[in-house]
Design an enzyme around this catalytic site. Structure first.
Site, PDB file in Angstrom:
ATOM      1  N   CYS A 113     115.791  13.116  37.537  1.00 49.15           N
ATOM      2  CA  CYS A 113     116.096  14.406  36.890  1.00 49.15           C
ATOM      3  C   CYS A 113     117.545  14.845  37.081  1.00 49.15           C
ATOM      4  CB  CYS A 113     115.152  15.485  37.389  1.00 49.15           C
ATOM      5  SG  CYS A 113     113.433  15.103  37.045  1.00 49.15           S
ATOM      6  N   HIS A 248     118.455  22.197  35.596  1.00 46.37           N
ATOM      7  CA  HIS A 248     117.369  21.293  35.212  1.00 46.37           C
ATOM      8  C   HIS A 248     116.095  22.109  35.049  1.00 46.37           C
ATOM      9  CE1 HIS A 248     114.349  18.312  35.117  1.00 46.37           C
ATOM     10  NE2 HIS A 248     113.991  18.441  36.392  1.00 46.37           N
ATOM     11  N   ASN A 278     109.147  19.668  31.680  1.00 47.62           N
ATOM     12  CA  ASN A 278     110.215  19.021  32.435  1.00 47.62           C
ATOM     13  C   ASN A 278     110.548  17.692  31.752  1.00 47.62           C
ATOM     14  OD1 ASN A 278     111.693  17.493  34.251  1.00 47.62           O
ATOM     15  ND2 ASN A 278     110.499  18.079  36.050  1.00 47.62           N
TER      16      ASN A 278
HETATM   17  N1  COA Z   1      95.241  22.977  36.701  1.00 48.71           N
HETATM   18  C1  COA Z   1      94.417  23.659  37.507  1.00 48.71           C
HETATM   19  N2  COA Z   1      94.425  23.509  38.834  1.00 48.71           N
HETATM   20  C2  COA Z   1      95.300  22.649  39.380  1.00 48.71           C
HETATM   21  C3  COA Z   1      96.185  21.894  38.578  1.00 48.71           C
HETATM   22  C4  COA Z   1      96.129  22.089  37.197  1.00 48.71           C
HETATM   23  N3  COA Z   1      96.941  21.432  36.347  1.00 48.71           N
HETATM   24  N4  COA Z   1      96.925  21.118  39.392  1.00 48.71           N
HETATM   25  C5  COA Z   1      96.533  21.352  40.646  1.00 48.71           C
HETATM   26  N5  COA Z   1      95.549  22.281  40.641  1.00 48.71           N
HETATM   27  C6  COA Z   1      94.835  22.844  41.789  1.00 48.71           C
HETATM   28  C7  COA Z   1      94.864  21.944  42.985  1.00 48.71           C
HETATM   29  O1  COA Z   1      93.844  20.992  42.905  1.00 48.71           O
HETATM   30  C8  COA Z   1      94.646  22.935  44.101  1.00 48.71           C
HETATM   31  O2  COA Z   1      93.272  23.241  44.169  1.00 48.71           O
HETATM   32  P1  COA Z   1      92.558  23.467  45.595  1.00 48.71           P
HETATM   33  O3  COA Z   1      93.267  24.637  46.205  1.00 48.71           O
HETATM   34  O4  COA Z   1      91.147  23.723  45.199  1.00 48.71           O
HETATM   35  O5  COA Z   1      92.774  22.198  46.348  1.00 48.71           O
HETATM   36  C9  COA Z   1      95.355  24.194  43.622  1.00 48.71           C
HETATM   37  O6  COA Z   1      95.502  24.022  42.198  1.00 48.71           O
HETATM   38  C10 COA Z   1      96.719  24.407  44.243  1.00 48.71           C
HETATM   39  O7  COA Z   1      97.422  23.182  44.214  1.00 48.71           O
HETATM   40  P2  COA Z   1      98.855  23.082  44.805  1.00 48.71           P
HETATM   41  O8  COA Z   1      99.360  21.686  44.593  1.00 48.71           O
HETATM   42  O9  COA Z   1      98.882  23.640  46.185  1.00 48.71           O
HETATM   43  O10 COA Z   1      99.636  24.091  43.841  1.00 48.71           O
HETATM   44  P3  COA Z   1     101.079  24.649  43.964  1.00 48.71           P
HETATM   45  O11 COA Z   1     101.017  26.113  44.038  1.00 48.71           O
HETATM   46  O12 COA Z   1     101.939  23.922  44.960  1.00 48.71           O
HETATM   47  O13 COA Z   1     101.672  24.285  42.536  1.00 48.71           O
HETATM   48  C11 COA Z   1     103.152  22.704  41.471  1.00 48.71           C
HETATM   49  C12 COA Z   1     101.803  22.915  42.159  1.00 48.71           C
HETATM   50  C13 COA Z   1     103.260  21.234  41.109  1.00 48.71           C
HETATM   51  C14 COA Z   1     103.194  23.553  40.209  1.00 48.71           C
HETATM   52  C15 COA Z   1     104.296  23.143  42.435  1.00 48.71           C
HETATM   53  O14 COA Z   1     104.132  22.547  43.688  1.00 48.71           O
HETATM   54  C16 COA Z   1     105.638  22.774  41.894  1.00 48.71           C
HETATM   55  O15 COA Z   1     106.077  23.287  40.885  1.00 48.71           O
HETATM   56  N6  COA Z   1     106.374  21.867  42.592  1.00 48.71           N
HETATM   57  C17 COA Z   1     107.648  21.373  42.103  1.00 48.71           C
HETATM   58  C18 COA Z   1     107.383  20.259  41.151  1.00 48.71           C
HETATM   59  C19 COA Z   1     108.561  19.859  40.344  1.00 48.71           C
HETATM   60  O16 COA Z   1     109.228  20.692  39.792  1.00 48.71           O
HETATM   61  N7  COA Z   1     108.792  18.535  40.259  1.00 48.71           N
HETATM   62  C20 COA Z   1     109.822  17.973  39.507  1.00 48.71           C
HETATM   63  C21 COA Z   1     111.109  18.171  40.174  1.00 48.71           C
HETATM   64  S1  COA Z   1     112.365  17.336  39.331  1.00 48.71           S
END
Ligand code: COA
Length: 321
Positions: A113, A248, A278
């Site tokens: 990215c 980004h 993204n």
């Molecule tokens: N729809 C519904 N529920 C979802 C889901 C989806 N698409 N994806 C995950 N979940 C659930 C998980 O299973 C988890 O459930 P549980 O609590 O029952 O186990 C819950 O949602 C929370 O998951 P978690 O991974 O802790 O969520 P989060 O608040 O960390 O959000 C992201 C996840 C990926 C949105 C967040 O971590 C993020 O934005 N990270 C940066 C990622 C990024 O930008 N990457 C590229 C960088 S270049």
């Protein structure tokens, strides 16, 4: 003193879109979850006809037109991508073939990215060295072909597309640019290519994109503002002097948090991730092209560009439009 100036932009998005609502019909997710966690509402997804190279070529063609140049003016093509359909020829060489860039050398750069930022910095170094004057810099991705569509925690985040800039040597343009890597953190965001059996080793199946979401989130909200502050400080520029911070487009919460940490007005952080998701190396040039074509950018405006992602990699550029 000459530097590197962006003189034309272009972008290309796949024809088909996939909304959160459509995703929620094929997996256990919801528009509400995706929208509130990421800001994404819809993304473009490549069909059988569209590849990282065809999208890159279309974005490149538009950028060359926008710069008022001809294909034969381009001396170097740098393509940032981490999702090319083939190992070789490079996407750069495919773009050269499609657009007839007969006077150009071409190659790809892999920094996920942060790829566009790294490619821009590479173009800048070539221009400063005097080796080339007119360079086509492209970010292009078809990450939809590398993600696991049964893993709801990653597949909802990404989209396909390409963005491009023509840069040339000029008296104004890039003021400062930085690029950084920390390979020790590579494990938080990975994708393994499959390999075939050899006389000495068994075949390896490869794996789709794997991400530790919270670790990536923490990395981004800490590192990006630090890196932007550094490039501003090195060039005696205040946050208030900057017209737009073109970051980004990974997640609206990351961008809002960066704005807050920089004590900058959120209005200065344009976003299009609601409709693109993204798009990795393509996100900055797609957004820049959107801003350029809607006349948001005026000659002399100060902009900060900042990319971050797998590697881990990150960087920032301060430039005068
Ligand atoms: N729809 C519904 N529920 C979802 C889901 C989806 N698409 N994806 C995950 N979940 C659930 C998980 O299973 C988890 O459930 P549980 O609590 O029952 O186990 C819950 O949602 C929370 O998951 P978690 O991974 O802790 O969520 P989060 O608040 O960390 O959000 C992201 C996840 C990926 C949105 C967040 O971590 C993020 O934005 N990270 C940066 C990622 C990024 O930008 N990457 C590229 C960088 S270049």
């Amino acid at each position: 003193m000459m530097t590197t100036r962006i003189i034309g932009t272009g972008s290309a998005l796949p024809k088909k879109t996939l909304t959160n609502d459509e995703l929620s019909q094929i997996m256990d997710t919801s528009d509400e979850w995706i929208r509130t966690r990421t800001g994404i509402v819809s993304r473009h997804v490549a069909d059988e006809e569209e590849t990282a190279a065809t999208l890159a070529a279309e974005a490149g063609r538009r950028a060359i037109d926008n710069a008022g140049m001809k294909p034969e003016d381009i001396e170097l093509v740098l393509v940032a991508t981490c999702s090319a359909e083939n190992y070789f020829p490079s996407v750069g060489c495919q773009v050269q073939d499609i657009l007839g860039l007969k006077n150009a050398a071409a190659m790809d750069i892999s920094a996920a990215c942060s790829g566009f930022l790294f490619a821009l910095n590479t173009a800048h170094a070539y221009i400063l060295s005097g080796l080339y004057e007119k360079i086509l810099v492209i970010g292009t991705e078809t990450l939809s072909r590398t993600i696991d569509w049964t893993d709801r925690s990653t597949c909802v985040l990404f989209g396909d597309g390409a963005g491009a800039c023509v840069v040339r040597s000029d008296e104004e343009g890039i003021i400062g640019i930085s690029q950084h890597s920390d390979g020790t953190q590579g494990g938080v965001l990975t994708s393994f290519a499959p390999s075939l059996e050899t006389p000495l080793a068994a075949a390896a199946p490869g794996s789709p994109l794997y991400m530790e979401g919270q670790a990536v989130f923490k990395f981004a909200v800490k590192t990006v503002p630090e890196c932007i502050r550094q490039v501003l400080e090195d060039n005696h520029t205040e946050v208030e002097d900057v017209k737009y911070f073109v970051l980004h487009q990974a997640n609206s919460r990351i961008i809002q948090s960066v704005a807050k940490r920089l004590k900058a007005d959120e209005e200065k952080f344009p976003m299009n991730l609601d409709k693109c998701g993204n798009t990795s190396a393509a996100s900055i040039p797609i957004l820049l092209d959107e801003m350029n074509r809607s006349n948001k950018l005026g000659r002399g405006d100060l902009l900060v560009l900042s990319g971050f992602g797998a590697g881990l990699t990150w960087g920032a550029a301060l430039l005068r439009w």
